[in-house]
Enzyme design. Sequence first.
Site, short mmCIF file in Angstrom:
data_model
loop_
_atom_site.label_atom_id
_atom_site.label_comp_id
_atom_site.label_asym_id
_atom_site.label_seq_id
_atom_site.Cartn_x
_atom_site.Cartn_y
_atom_site.Cartn_z
N GLY A 23 0.90 -1.17 0.04
CA GLY A 23 -0.17 0.02 0.12
C GLY A 23 0.81 1.19 -0.05
N ASN A 120 -5.23 1.76 10.39
CA ASN A 120 -6.23 2.43 11.36
C ASN A 120 -7.37 1.31 11.47
OD1 ASN A 120 -5.18 4.84 12.23
ND2 ASN A 120 -6.08 5.95 10.40
N LYS A 201 -5.86 3.03 20.37
CA LYS A 201 -5.80 3.85 19.14
C LYS A 201 -6.97 4.14 18.44
CE LYS A 201 -3.75 5.67 15.44
NZ LYS A 201 -3.13 5.29 14.22
N ASN A 205 -8.64 7.84 17.35
CA ASN A 205 -9.22 7.91 15.92
C ASN A 205 -10.62 8.38 15.93
OD1 ASN A 205 -6.96 5.71 14.71
ND2 ASN A 205 -6.86 7.76 14.44
N ASN A 219 -5.74 18.80 13.71
CA ASN A 219 -6.00 18.13 14.88
C ASN A 219 -5.93 18.95 16.12
OD1 ASN A 219 -5.84 15.94 13.34
ND2 ASN A 219 -4.05 15.07 14.13
N ASN A 269 -1.10 18.35 12.20
CA ASN A 269 -1.76 17.31 11.20
C ASN A 269 -3.00 17.63 10.66
OD1 ASN A 269 0.75 15.95 12.06
ND2 ASN A 269 -0.56 13.74 12.21
O1 KPL Z 1 -3.90 8.25 13.26
C1 KPL Z 1 -4.19 9.44 13.16
C2 KPL Z 1 -4.90 9.85 12.03
O2 KPL Z 1 -5.10 10.71 11.28
O3 KPL Z 1 -5.75 8.88 11.26
C3 KPL Z 1 -3.99 10.67 14.01
C4 KPL Z 1 -3.46 9.87 15.41
C5 KPL Z 1 -5.36 11.18 14.48
C6 KPL Z 1 -3.01 11.69 13.59
O4 KPL Z 1 -3.53 12.42 12.81
#
Ligand code: KPL
Length: 321
Positions: A23, A120, A201, A205, A219, A269
């Site tokens: 990926g 994720n 995690k 998210n 964020n 981010n």
């Molecule tokens: O994992 C993330 C994502 O953007 O998917 C975080 C931890 C929120 C960092 O941006």
Amino acid sequence: MPDSRHSDTRSPQPDKPRVIIVGPGAMGCLHAGLLGQTPHLQVSLLDHRADRAKLIHQQGSIIEAPTGTYTVPVPCSADPYEFRPADLMIIFTKAYDTAAAAQHAAPLAGEDTAVLTLQNGLGNYEVLQEYFPEEQVLAGTTASGATLLAPGRVRQAGLSEIILGSPADNQPLAQRVAELLQSAGLAARVTEDVDALLWRKVLINCAINPLTALTRRRNGELLESAVLRELLERVAEEVYEVGKAAGVEWGDFAPGQEVKKVCQATAANQSSMLQDVLGGRRTEVDYITGAVSRTAQEVGAQAPLCQCLTALVKGLAVRYG
Ligand code: KPL
């Protein structure tokens, strides 16, 4: 038994440990670059699109790091038979592509291959266990940030530790992979409670990703608004309760505090979900708040916020195609 179909043209140094990244999205390209700089590893990328694979093979993985931009040559192909089976395969596709990626990458798994998901969402390792022997599947998390700027080109934000473990309790394999990552200069460690790790995690998210996608905020900007800060905490608490009802052992974990800490640490981010929405791509919401809503239903818990956020993000996706 070596498979004679592996032409080996793109992994010509059989003695070095082979890492295949599946990926070439933001995280895949970032890690191909980070690991690919290590002289004692042989790192390649598997894509499902031949045109993009060709481009990345020619140009390499280009990383715009805070310290400057650099290019790491990385063999990339859409044909798994161009590589020899890997010692470590890292799955970095979107969660909704896990099954397709596993099928595509299956020829690259040998008896000793570790298959590590750093994706994720919930449910990825369970899908991988349908395609690879359970004891070879590992799952982990990273909070490193990356933005895909163009095919094979990423902007690196903060780098974080990789934490991984073996759902089938294969501790030696988890340890071996952590050591391999450490040997490439990445911070990595093993946990014995993979489910708690993945729920921590997903809790982060669930709170950050939909709210950033819906409000188009970075964020850190979520913390600037009192209403959003409160919502962030309430989502985190809801996920915490669902997890508890599902048997997750949270340990010493204060949901609201932890989410705010991540917002601060990744303040600049754009979350992956915001990037997906802005890029007109499908989001992973079904595997984040959607997965928590499904779990809540299964265990008789309530998840109205997760349910609502899932619906709202899906509503956005309709608009963005
Ligand atoms: O994992 C993330 C994502 O953007 O998917 C975080 C931890 C929120 C960092 O941006």
